[in-house]
Write an enzyme that holds these catalytic residues in place. Structure first.
Site, PDB file in Angstrom:
ATOM      1  N   GLY A  47      25.806  51.289  28.736  1.00 41.03           N
ATOM      2  CA  GLY A  47      25.258  50.218  29.170  1.00 41.03           C
ATOM      3  C   GLY A  47      23.132  50.599  29.442  1.00 41.03           C
ATOM      4  CD  GLN A  52      18.512  50.729  32.400  1.00 45.89           C
ATOM      5  OE1 GLN A  52      19.675  49.804  32.352  1.00 45.89           O
ATOM      6  NE2 GLN A  52      18.259  52.067  32.292  1.00 45.89           N
ATOM      7  CB  CYS A  91      20.661  56.474  34.858  1.00 54.64           C
ATOM      8  SG  CYS A  91      19.248  54.518  35.255  1.00 54.64           S
ATOM      9  CG  LEU A  92      20.305  54.597  28.764  1.00 58.41           C
ATOM     10  CD1 LEU A  92      19.929  53.809  27.811  1.00 58.41           C
ATOM     11  CD2 LEU A  92      20.256  56.098  27.998  1.00 58.41           C
ATOM     12  CG  HIS A 133      24.729  52.257  36.472  1.00 62.78           C
ATOM     13  ND1 HIS A 133      24.453  53.967  36.498  1.00 62.78           N
ATOM     14  CD2 HIS A 133      23.763  52.237  35.810  1.00 62.78           C
ATOM     15  CE1 HIS A 133      23.355  54.988  35.952  1.00 62.78           C
ATOM     16  NE2 HIS A 133      23.100  53.375  34.905  1.00 62.78           N
ATOM     17  CD  GLU A 134      24.192  49.647  33.021  1.00 61.87           C
ATOM     18  OE1 GLU A 134      22.873  49.139  33.183  1.00 61.87           O
ATOM     19  OE2 GLU A 134      24.919  50.537  32.171  1.00 61.87           O
ATOM     20  CG  HIS A 137      20.067  49.260  36.526  1.00 66.44           C
ATOM     21  ND1 HIS A 137      19.089  50.380  36.740  1.00 66.44           N
ATOM     22  CD2 HIS A 137      21.007  50.287  35.395  1.00 66.44           C
ATOM     23  CE1 HIS A 137      19.009  51.657  36.089  1.00 66.44           C
ATOM     24  NE2 HIS A 137      20.059  51.517  35.517  1.00 66.44           N
TER      25      HIS A 137
HETATM   26  O1  GNR Z   1      24.512  55.979  29.101  1.00 67.15           O
HETATM   27  C1  GNR Z   1      25.127  55.974  30.330  1.00 67.15           C
HETATM   28  N1  GNR Z   1      25.728  57.336  30.703  1.00 67.15           N
HETATM   29  C2  GNR Z   1      26.646  56.748  31.874  1.00 67.15           C
HETATM   30  C3  GNR Z   1      27.025  58.023  33.008  1.00 67.15           C
HETATM   31  C4  GNR Z   1      27.922  57.314  33.781  1.00 67.15           C
HETATM   32  C5  GNR Z   1      27.664  56.362  34.459  1.00 67.15           C
HETATM   33  C6  GNR Z   1      26.433  55.253  34.298  1.00 67.15           C
HETATM   34  C7  GNR Z   1      26.381  55.524  32.803  1.00 67.15           C
HETATM   35  S1  GNR Z   1      25.327  53.977  32.622  1.00 67.15           S
HETATM   36  C8  GNR Z   1      23.712  55.094  31.625  1.00 67.15           C
HETATM   37  C9  GNR Z   1      22.826  54.035  31.129  1.00 67.15           C
HETATM   38  C10 GNR Z   1      22.435  53.697  31.889  1.00 67.15           C
HETATM   39  O2  GNR Z   1      21.040  53.737  32.396  1.00 67.15           O
HETATM   40  N2  GNR Z   1      22.375  51.725  32.325  1.00 67.15           N
HETATM   41  O3  GNR Z   1      21.732  51.197  32.701  1.00 67.15           O
HETATM   42 NI    NI Z   2      21.270  53.273  34.640  1.00 69.00          NI
END
Ligand code: GNR
Ligand code: NI
Length: 156
Positions: A47, A52, A91-92, A133-134, A137
């Site tokens: 995601g 980001q 998270c990236l 999670h997204e 953000h």
């Molecule tokens: O790549 C991602 N892996 C992930 C693993 C577990 C829970 C959430 C994520 S999202 C993350 C990519 C990201 O930072 N999205 O905002």
């Molecule tokens: Ni993230």
């Protein structure tokens, strides 16, 4: 399509509340395409949210590798949640860190697609985790803020 640079933890951009998209312009479509490219490139992310890549708009893309494939969300709203689950997140924008986070087990989310059409989707498991999670953000919230017992695992 082009890769965009990923904004990292510590940058105040990640702490801002994003504004809704008021019109789906070619610029927004390019943003969606570039976000997908960036997500797929970066160690197979599942995601990515617009802040980001430095854009403070309510847009995210997810692809958890299930039957839905790539899903694009513009102005998303989580309309229903049920239960809870704990998943070890990354998270990236927060490389090298992981933490258990508690999220709803099941959600419904409403959004616009790239054609400006409203859709509603029910999600559970990893897809629900990723959408929550997204969505966080877009409100300046990182998974580390929600780490169970404040425990963040640092790699290396
Ligand atoms: O790549 C991602 N892996 C992930 C693993 C577990 C829970 C959430 C994520 S999202 C993350 C990519 C990201 O930072 N999205 O905002
Ligand atoms: Ni993230």
């Amino acid at each position: 399509m082009a890769m965009r640079n990923v904004v990292l933890e510590g940058d105040p951009i990640l702490r801002k509340v994003c504004r809704p998209v008021d019109e789906i312009t070619p610029r927004i479509l390019t943003l969606l395409d570039d976000m997908a490219e960036t997500m797929y490139y970066e160690n197979r992310g599942i995601g990515i949210a617009a802040p980001q890549v430095g854009v403070l708009r309510r847009v995210f893309v997810v692809d958890v590798g299930d039957e839905h494939g790539k899903l694009e969300f513009i102005n998303p709203e989580i309309t229903y949640t049920e239960g809870s689950q704990i998943y070890c997140e990354g998270c990236l924008s927060v490389p090298g860190k992981n933490a258990d986070v508690e999220r709803p087990a099941k959600i419904r989310v409403k959004a616009l697609n790239r054609n400006g059409e409203e859709f509603e989707l029910e999600a559970e498991g990893l897809l629900a985790v990723c959408i929550c999670h997204e969505n966080d953000h877009l409100n300046g919230i990182l998974f580390t803020d929600k780490a169970v017992d404040g425990k963040i695992i640092v790699e290396e």
